[in-house]
Design a protein around this motif. Sequence first.
Motif, short mmCIF file in Angstrom:
data_model
loop_
_atom_site.label_atom_id
_atom_site.label_comp_id
_atom_site.label_asym_id
_atom_site.label_seq_id
_atom_site.Cartn_x
_atom_site.Cartn_y
_atom_site.Cartn_z
N GLU A 1 0.89 -1.13 -0.16
CA GLU A 1 0.12 -0.13 -0.07
C GLU A 1 0.86 1.16 -0.04
O GLU A 1 0.73 2.20 -0.68
CB GLU A 1 -0.89 -0.12 1.24
N LEU A 2 1.81 1.45 0.86
CA LEU A 2 2.73 2.42 0.94
C LEU A 2 3.52 2.69 -0.54
O LEU A 2 3.86 3.79 -0.70
CB LEU A 2 3.80 2.49 1.97
N THR A 3 3.94 1.50 -0.97
CA THR A 3 4.73 1.68 -2.23
C THR A 3 3.94 2.02 -3.24
O THR A 3 4.34 3.22 -4.20
CB THR A 3 5.21 0.24 -2.63
N GLY A 4 2.81 1.87 -3.28
CA GLY A 4 1.80 2.25 -4.38
C GLY A 4 1.48 3.86 -4.07
O GLY A 4 1.54 4.61 -5.18
N GLU A 5 1.46 4.15 -2.84
CA GLU A 5 1.12 5.64 -2.58
C GLU A 5 2.21 6.57 -2.61
O GLU A 5 2.42 7.59 -3.06
CB GLU A 5 0.30 5.52 -1.24
N TYR A 6 3.44 6.18 -1.91
CA TYR A 6 4.63 6.97 -1.72
C TYR A 6 5.94 6.46 -2.52
O TYR A 6 6.95 7.27 -2.60
CB TYR A 6 4.96 6.94 -0.33
N GLY A 7 5.87 5.52 -3.25
CA GLY A 7 7.13 4.95 -3.86
C GLY A 7 7.95 3.95 -2.76
O GLY A 7 7.81 4.13 -1.56
N GLU A 8 8.98 3.36 -3.42
CA GLU A 8 9.81 2.40 -3.01
C GLU A 8 10.75 3.24 -1.81
O GLU A 8 10.86 2.69 -0.68
CB GLU A 8 10.68 1.67 -3.72
N GLU A 9 11.13 4.31 -2.10
CA GLU A 9 12.32 5.07 -1.43
C GLU A 9 11.53 5.44 0.25
O GLU A 9 12.04 5.25 1.42
CB GLU A 9 13.05 6.19 -1.81
N LYS A 10 10.34 6.16 -0.04
CA LYS A 10 9.65 6.45 1.17
C LYS A 10 9.11 5.44 1.93
O LYS A 10 9.13 5.54 3.44
CB LYS A 10 8.61 7.51 0.92
N THR A 11 8.80 4.40 1.31
CA THR A 11 8.40 3.39 1.91
C THR A 11 9.34 2.62 2.98
O THR A 11 9.12 2.24 4.05
CB THR A 11 7.59 2.27 0.78
N LYS A 12 10.52 2.35 2.33
CA LYS A 12 11.66 1.95 2.91
C LYS A 12 11.89 2.75 4.35
O LYS A 12 12.25 2.03 5.30
CB LYS A 12 12.96 1.75 2.14
N GLU A 13 11.91 3.98 4.21
CA GLU A 13 12.19 4.99 5.14
C GLU A 13 11.21 4.61 6.29
O GLU A 13 11.29 4.62 7.38
CB GLU A 13 12.08 6.33 4.57
N ILE A 14 9.80 4.64 6.05
CA ILE A 14 8.85 4.38 7.15
C ILE A 14 9.01 3.10 7.68
O ILE A 14 8.67 3.08 8.84
CB ILE A 14 7.49 4.68 6.38
N LEU A 15 9.09 1.87 6.92
CA LEU A 15 9.01 0.57 7.69
C LEU A 15 10.29 0.53 8.30
O LEU A 15 10.37 -0.20 9.29
CB LEU A 15 9.14 -0.38 6.45
N THR A 16 11.47 1.32 8.12
CA THR A 16 12.68 1.04 8.65
C THR A 16 12.71 1.64 10.05
O THR A 16 12.85 1.19 11.01
CB THR A 16 13.90 1.35 7.91
N ALA A 17 11.87 2.90 10.22
CA ALA A 17 11.64 3.75 11.37
C ALA A 17 10.64 2.74 12.12
O ALA A 17 10.89 2.82 13.51
CB ALA A 17 11.08 4.94 11.27
N MET A 18 9.71 2.39 11.53
CA MET A 18 8.92 1.43 12.27
C MET A 18 9.57 0.18 12.95
O MET A 18 9.18 -0.22 14.05
CB MET A 18 7.67 0.84 11.45
#
Length: 115
Positions: free
Chosen positions: A20-37
């Motif tokens: 869902e995040l990749t579709g909405e924000y792209g791979e780079e931002k998704t990686k940043e979000i999931l890494t922080a989480m």
Amino acid sequence: MKKVEYSQLVKRKLLKLKKELTGEYGEEKTKEILTAMADHVDGLGLHEESGVSISRMYDIDTDYWYLFTNHNYFIYRIETKKVIIVQMFNEREDFMMKLFGISGRTQESIDYWGE
């Protein structure tokens, strides 16, 4: 340091969130979000009580705790040698209703989210 273990259910929910995040924000931002989480959740291995005791917060008999990070609640249980992440809910979900059949939502929250 205790081992942090994710249930299969949580692993599936994280994969769905990643899509869902990749579709909405792209791979780079998704990686940043999931890494922080993941960093926040994995920190429970060192500081297991950094979350909130559901038993103390809601005055019910349970050994579950929750950690809120990046718009998600991670429900976990502390064991002798590990911390088990048993469930994950988005902030818009009423996790107390889903887990225990009691509402943890305020009228203000219901009005805000329109649910």
